[in-house]
Design an enzyme around this catalytic site. Structure first.
Site, PDB file in Angstrom:
ATOM      1  N   GLY A  71       0.839  -1.194   0.000  1.00  0.00           N
ATOM      2  CA  GLY A  71       0.000   0.000   0.000  1.00  0.00           C
ATOM      3  C   GLY A  71       0.872   1.241   0.000  1.00  0.00           C
ATOM      4  N   GLY A 119       0.154  -5.331   0.429  1.00  0.00           N
ATOM      5  CA  GLY A 119      -0.996  -5.038  -0.427  1.00  0.00           C
ATOM      6  C   GLY A 119      -0.904  -5.665  -1.809  1.00  0.00           C
ATOM      7  N   GLU A 142       4.860  -6.392   7.411  1.00  0.00           N
ATOM      8  CA  GLU A 142       4.209  -5.334   8.199  1.00  0.00           C
ATOM      9  C   GLU A 142       4.680  -5.227   9.649  1.00  0.00           C
ATOM     10  OE1 GLU A 142       2.643  -7.535   6.269  1.00  0.00           O
ATOM     11  OE2 GLU A 142       1.517  -6.387   4.766  1.00  0.00           O
ATOM     12  N   ASP A 150      -1.949  -7.912   6.850  1.00  0.00           N
ATOM     13  CA  ASP A 150      -3.379  -7.707   6.573  1.00  0.00           C
ATOM     14  C   ASP A 150      -3.727  -8.263   5.189  1.00  0.00           C
ATOM     15  OD1 ASP A 150      -1.953  -5.717   5.257  1.00  0.00           O
ATOM     16  OD2 ASP A 150      -3.375  -4.123   5.692  1.00  0.00           O
TER      17      ASP A 150
HETATM   18  C1  QUE Z   1       6.327  -2.928   5.162  1.00  0.00           C
HETATM   19  C2  QUE Z   1       5.348  -2.559   4.275  1.00  0.00           C
HETATM   20  C3  QUE Z   1       5.654  -1.821   3.135  1.00  0.00           C
HETATM   21  C4  QUE Z   1       6.991  -1.489   2.898  1.00  0.00           C
HETATM   22  C5  QUE Z   1       7.985  -1.882   3.790  1.00  0.00           C
HETATM   23  C6  QUE Z   1       7.636  -2.583   4.918  1.00  0.00           C
HETATM   24  C7  QUE Z   1       4.677  -1.389   2.187  1.00  0.00           C
HETATM   25  C8  QUE Z   1       5.123  -0.624   1.074  1.00  0.00           C
HETATM   26  C9  QUE Z   1       6.480  -0.311   0.920  1.00  0.00           C
HETATM   27  C10 QUE Z   1       7.044   0.468  -0.157  1.00  0.00           C
HETATM   28  C11 QUE Z   1       6.297   0.943  -1.201  1.00  0.00           C
HETATM   29  C12 QUE Z   1       6.857   1.730  -2.199  1.00  0.00           C
HETATM   30  C13 QUE Z   1       8.179   2.024  -2.196  1.00  0.00           C
HETATM   31  C14 QUE Z   1       8.959   1.538  -1.164  1.00  0.00           C
HETATM   32  C15 QUE Z   1       8.401   0.773  -0.160  1.00  0.00           C
HETATM   33  O1  QUE Z   1       7.372  -0.769   1.811  1.00  0.00           O
HETATM   34  O2  QUE Z   1       3.461  -1.676   2.358  1.00  0.00           O
HETATM   35  O3  QUE Z   1      10.262   1.821  -1.162  1.00  0.00           O
HETATM   36  O4  QUE Z   1       8.763   2.795  -3.168  1.00  0.00           O
HETATM   37  O5  QUE Z   1       4.196  -0.195   0.200  1.00  0.00           O
HETATM   38  O6  QUE Z   1       8.596  -2.954   5.806  1.00  0.00           O
HETATM   39  O7  QUE Z   1       4.063  -2.899   4.508  1.00  0.00           O
END
Ligand code: QUE
Length: 346
Positions: A71, A119, A142, A150
């Site tokens: 997400g 997500g 998460e 989730d």
């Molecule tokens: C846990 C997460 C997410 C995460 C790292 C976590 C997550 C997420 C991203 C994410 C998204 C876009 C990016 C990026 C990281 O990292 O949900 O670098 O460009 O979207 O430890 O739940």
């Protein structure tokens, strides 16, 4: 066909009906899903469900490192910090989409050619066909951002062999395409080089029954190889069958394997609250059907976004980039049974 720039929807004519094609198009943030993307995906799936010309739906991503990293946590962070009253809807709309995919009456095919986390798992694993390439990296990460696994993870993690789901959900471990195939998280592994041939070949294909699609993807299938993760199943089952996070960590540290000691180290840097809530969540999820799992997760999300660790965790990942988060409470023994039970109450 209507689309916003972050997600592209196409209805393409094939030999025997149309394909609904969804392409994630935010490669600069690993195709992280924002609220508008959830809503437009929901809208198009409902439309295609009732469109008799559409025989199957396929979701993929633009060329890049990721299918979908999760997400849009940066936006969730900013909205939460600003006290945006709509933030709970970000999660409930995401989970409703996960439910629509789980119950979708037409084939829903996901092409997982890269990073698939959080997500991203929610918009792919609940579909009827999950196709990986050797570039798949899967995780439910998460607990590292002060949240919980989730998007239906209560359902799919708790149904993995032995204690594997608990291990994946607590540790945030990243696993590969062979691990996912052997665990049944994906159905087929194909070569990355073949990905661009899938949609053109599907458009020429005529049998969109479950059996027909299975034999379609069998033609792309790579030979099976052994999963490195499954070699640790006994260690995982032994250590993660303990009755608390504290006891799991002790078991991992006492197990005569460097691999277990590394897992213990990983658990120690996660949010204590996240670990304890996830432990209970996955126990409960094993006995609930999919929709009841989603209902529980909506409740959990509503509590986490009111807590401390979610903001500290996201700040560490997307704003401070690597500065370790500060968890409150900081130690497992400070998180009481009462604190945990509160997360499961309305
Ligand atoms: C846990 C997460 C997410 C995460 C790292 C976590 C997550 C997420 C991203 C994410 C998204 C876009 C990016 C990026 C990281 O990292 O949900 O670098 O460009 O979207 O430890 O739940």
């Amino acid at each position: 066909m209507a689309s916003n720039m972050d997600i592209i929807f196409e209805k393409k004519a094939g030999k025997n009906g149309f394909l609904g094609i969804i392409t994630l198009n935010r490669p600069q943030v690993l195709n992280a899903l924002n609220h508008a993307m959830f809503l437009s995906l929901t809208h198009h799936l409902k439309q295609w469900e009732h469109d008799e010309e559409v025989k199957a739906v396929i979701i993929t991503a633009v060329e890049g490192r990721a299918f979908c990293a999760g997400g849009d946590i940066r936006s969730a962070y900013e909205r939460g910090k600003a006290g945006d009253a709509e933030l709970p809807n970000f999660f409930t709309d995401e989970y409703r989409l996960n439910q629509i995919i789980y119950h979708y009456p037409k084939p829903y095919i996901a092409l997982l050619d890269g990073i698939t986390m959080g997500g991203g798992a929610g918009i792919s694993l609940h579909g009827s066909l999950r196709i990986a390439t050797e570039r798949l990296i899967f995780a439910m990460p998460e607990t590292g951002i002060g949240f919980f696994p989730d998007v239906g993870a209560s359902y799919f993690l708790s149904r993995l062999p032995g204690k594997m789901g608990l291990y994946l959900g607590l540790s945030s471990a990243r696993i590969n395409h062979y691990d996912c195939l052997q665990l049944g998280l994906v159905d087929f592994v194909i070569k990355h080089d073949m990905v661009n041939q899938v949609i053109p070949a599907l458009l020429q294909y005529t049998d969109f029954t479950a059996l027909g699609l299975t034999s379609f993807f069998k033609n792309f299938m790579q030979p099976k190889q052994t999963s490195a993760l499954l070699a640790h199943q006994d260690e995982i089952d032994f250590c993660f069958s303990k009755n608390s996070i504290e006891d799991i960590i002790i078991a991992l540290e006492n197990y005569s394997s460097d691999w277990c000691k590394e897992v213990a180290q990983q658990l120690k840097i996660k949010s204590p609250t996240s670990l304890k809530v996830t432990f209970k969540q996955l126990q409960l999820g094993a006995k609930l059907d999919f929709d009841a799992c989603i209902e529980m997760e909506s409740l959990l999300a509503s509590h986490f976004i009111k807590g401390h660790d979610f903001y500290s965790g996201i700040k560490s990942v997307v704003i401070d980039k690597g500065q370790p988060p500060i968890w409150k409470p900081a130690y497992l023994h400070e998180v009481t049974m009462q604190d945990i039970n509160h997360y499961f109450e309305k």
